[in-house]
Motif scaffolding. Structure first.
Motif, short mmCIF file in Angstrom:
data_model
loop_
_atom_site.label_atom_id
_atom_site.label_comp_id
_atom_site.label_asym_id
_atom_site.label_seq_id
_atom_site.Cartn_x
_atom_site.Cartn_y
_atom_site.Cartn_z
N SER A 10 23.21 8.00 -21.17
CA SER A 10 24.00 8.80 -22.10
C SER A 10 23.08 9.40 -23.14
N ILE A 11 23.35 10.66 -23.49
CA ILE A 11 22.60 11.32 -24.55
C ILE A 11 23.46 12.41 -25.17
N VAL A 20 27.05 11.39 -20.05
CA VAL A 20 27.88 10.24 -20.42
C VAL A 20 27.87 9.25 -19.27
N GLU A 21 27.10 8.16 -19.43
CA GLU A 21 27.00 7.10 -18.41
C GLU A 21 26.75 7.70 -17.03
N LYS A 47 13.61 16.58 -18.89
CA LYS A 47 12.76 15.96 -19.90
C LYS A 47 12.92 14.44 -19.91
N ILE A 48 14.13 13.96 -19.62
CA ILE A 48 14.33 12.51 -19.52
C ILE A 48 13.56 11.96 -18.33
N ILE A 49 13.66 12.65 -17.19
CA ILE A 49 12.95 12.21 -15.98
C ILE A 49 11.44 12.22 -16.20
N ARG A 57 21.44 5.80 -24.49
CA ARG A 57 21.82 4.56 -23.83
C ARG A 57 21.49 4.66 -22.35
N GLY A 58 21.41 3.50 -21.68
CA GLY A 58 21.17 3.47 -20.25
C GLY A 58 19.75 3.06 -19.92
N GLU A 59 19.48 2.88 -18.63
CA GLU A 59 18.17 2.42 -18.17
C GLU A 59 17.59 3.41 -17.15
#
Length: 629
Positions: A10-11, A20-21, A47-49, A57-59
């Motif tokens: 989530s961001i 969201v999840e 950018k997250i990858i 949140r999250g892994e």
């Protein structure tokens, strides 16, 4: 083999949730196209990858020592840095590994240090190898880059190719491409398609180019209301499955709303009914209410209206014997055209050949070196490039489009500017955002919204599709197809040209511009193609050697046998692409993996062999075209 796994990510930025999840798994040797509306979070996900930003949140799990490289959406800055040095920057991590290996080797390692040294050696050899300079020179050669030039000397298209070289040089396991076709001409886009198709690692790309998407994607991942939805197969397969999924969602929601309405009617019955009501049913109703409140509606479709002025005269523009150029280079040589009311003309050619210059000459903004241009009567011109120059960065979207007015005329009626901007997918709060804070796609929507408030009977659009999401692009196409005026469009989007124009002006060699009936595909089916231009005045300058000129003069004519092979290859490639599309549709069916293993495996092997045959045919086509010169 799994490269990256995202679990319940989530961001959000401010009060705007992007993911969201959301869940996603990226496997080896995939080509994933990431789609979604402008502002949905596609670039954020890349950018997250790529570990550039952290989710709220999250892994996230990455495969150990995973090499990731990204082609940014923004062009590299015009700096006084040589192309060779920019490419070398892509090997910074590799250089660090080599230096670490050399430093450890110098300490005469033993025991665990030897194991660490072996691990470092393995990482270096599976990456770009030991010879940094050789890797840089290889990429420069493969992309035909002007190594000694600085970025400041290059056009947008060439800087894009340099950025691609920087991304490729490290031989990454996962290559991230954010709008890679922006600023590229058609010939370079087709070259890039071939490059990506043959890439051995995994690729995740964002694009608005539907031809590029259809040819390359093996899976489509859509960002829809904060969730990541995976769709197997091609873009055409996605469109079919998406329509079906939307219909099923609407049916489920309708059934739920009907049941909720019945329960609401029951709870509002008289006193006697309330005394004897079932408390479990009351609790169930409360849960249904909460569920209904949490439902996220699909965002409505864009609705564009192009304001049309009174009809122009029958003859719109007549150009006679136009010759024009800069610094001794001829862009247009004895060009003639008569544009009549209702004509729909696309302009195609490599970067730097003079497409935008020709538009300005035809509109009277530039006087040609020789020749004349006569404009027709009662012309009301809508010019996309001019609108771009009029945008005020510090003003809000509403202020830019409404030019300070709260109401604007649309189809003869007053329309509040906020309501008008909703049709371009700007929520009321977003409409009050300064233009400088917008993404590239949002900025282009502002340009179109501003342009279409002005009545026109001659629309001149210079690269209107850059950064637009596919949905907005298709809505724009629909309106342009229905437009009653005259159209002049510069675009590198092949599908867009096919759907909108009825003839094309092609910039060929030595300033020759020829008109062909039909769209891009009609022209290409005649065996035509755009060569990947040297853009000598833009990229290489004085590197145009006499040897190169001599080679061109000596370009050999293919033998009858080879020419016959070349003539047959486009049909063969088209046939193989259709076979692959059919196989992918079959594989994406719900029951495909429920059939016996032998049957499903045979089809998967057929897909792999057909893809290999297509790659071979495409390579041979490029080889013969290069021989032909």
């Amino acid at each position: 083999m799994t490269l990256v796994r995202l679990d319940k990510i989530s961001i959000e930025f401010g009060d705007n949730p992007l993911l969201v999840e959301a869940d996603l798994t990226i496997e080896a040797q995939e080509r994933i196209c990431l789609i979604g509306r402008n502002g949905a979070g596609k670039s954020t996900l890349l950018k997250i990858i790529n570990r550039q930003i952290q989710p709220d949140r999250g892994e996230i799990q990455w495969r150990q020592h995973l090499r990731i490289s990204q082609l940014e959406q923004r062009l590299p800055e015009s700096r006084d840095k040589r192309v060779m040095d920019v490419i070398r920057e892509g090997l910074a991590d590799q250089q660090a590994l080599i230096e670490q290996f050399n430093a450890l080797s110098a300490t005469h390692p033993t025991g665990n240090e030897l194991k660490e040294l072996e691990a470092l050696q393995a990482r270096i050899e599976t990456g770009a190898g030991w010879n940094i300079e050789q890797q840089v020179e290889t990429i420069v050669s493969q992309l035909d880059l002007p190594a000694a030039k600085t970025l400041a000397e290059l056009s947008g298209g060439w800087r894009r190719r340099v950025a691609l070289g920087k991304a490729l040089v490290s031989n990454p396991d996962l290559l991230l491409l954010d709008e890679p076709t922006n600023h590229l001409d058609i010939s370079t886009i087709e070259w890039l398609e071939h490059k990506v198709r043959g890439y051995k690692g995994s690729v995740i790309f964002i694009t608005h180019d539907r031809n590029f998407l259809q040819k390359l994607a093996t899976r489509i991942v859509e960002i829809d209301r904060g969730k990541l939805i995976s769709w197997p197969g091609s873009y055409q397969n996605y469109l079919s499955l998406k329509d079906k999924a939307n219909e099923e969602e609407d049916n489920r929601n309708a059934q739920f709303d009907k049941k909720l309405a019945q329960e609401e009617e029951w709870i509002r019955q008289g006193i006697k009914a309330r005394r004897t009501r079932n408390e479990g049913r009351v609790r169930s109703l409360q849960k249904m209410r909460e569920q209904r409140e949490q439902r996220v509606k699909r965002q409505g479709k864009a609705r564009i209206y192009v304001e049309t002025a009174e009809q122009s005269g029958r003859k719109v523009i007549e150009a006679r014997s136009i010759t024009h150029g800069y610094h001794g280079e001829t862009l247009l040589n004895n060009f003639k055209i008569k544009i009549m009311r209702g004509d729909r003309i696309g302009l195609i050619g490599n970067n730097g050949v003079g497409k935008s210059t020709l538009l300005k000459i035809l509109l009277g903004h530039i006087q040609p070196n020789r020749g004349s241009v006569k404009l027709g009567t009662n012309l009301e011109v809508g010019y996309f490039d001019q609108i771009q120059r009029e945008l005020r960065e510090d003003k809000t979207i509403a202020e830019n489009v409404g030019e300070g007015k709260e109401y604007i005329k649309v189809n003869g009626k007053d329309r509040h500017i906020i309501g008008y901007l909703k049709n371009f997918l700007f929520a009321p709060k977003r409409a009050m955002t300064p233009v400088k804070a917008l993404s590239g796609g949002e900025r282009n929507r502002v340009l179109l919204a501003k342009l279409f408030t002005r009545p026109s009977n001659l629309l001149v659009l210079d690269e209107p599709t850059n950064d637009l999401d596919v949905e907005m692009l298709e809505v724009l196409e629909e309106q342009l197809v229905d437009y009653q005026g005259t159209l002049l469009i510069v675009s590198h989007d092949r599908k867009f040209l096919d759907n909108v124009v009825t003839s094309i002006l092609v910039f060929e060699e030595d300033g020759d511009v020829q008109e062909y009936i039909g769209g891009y595909s009609d022209w290409a089916r005649r065996g035509k193609q755009l060569k990947i231009a040297d853009e000598l005045t833009d990229a290489r300058g004085a590197n145009k050697s006499s040897n190169t000129q001599e080679q061109r003069r000596k370009a050999t004519k293919l033998s009858y046998k080879l020419q016959r092979e070349l003539d047959l290859l486009p049909d063969q490639i088209e046939r193989l692409e259709k076979q692959i599309e059919t196989l992918q549709r079959h594989i994406s069916g719900e029951d495909f993996y429920n059939q016996p293993y032998e049957e499903s495996q045979a089809i998967l092997q057929q897909l792999a062999s057909t893809q290999a045959e297509l790659d071979k045919a495409t390579h041979r086509w490029l080889e013969l075209e290069e021989m032909k010169g």
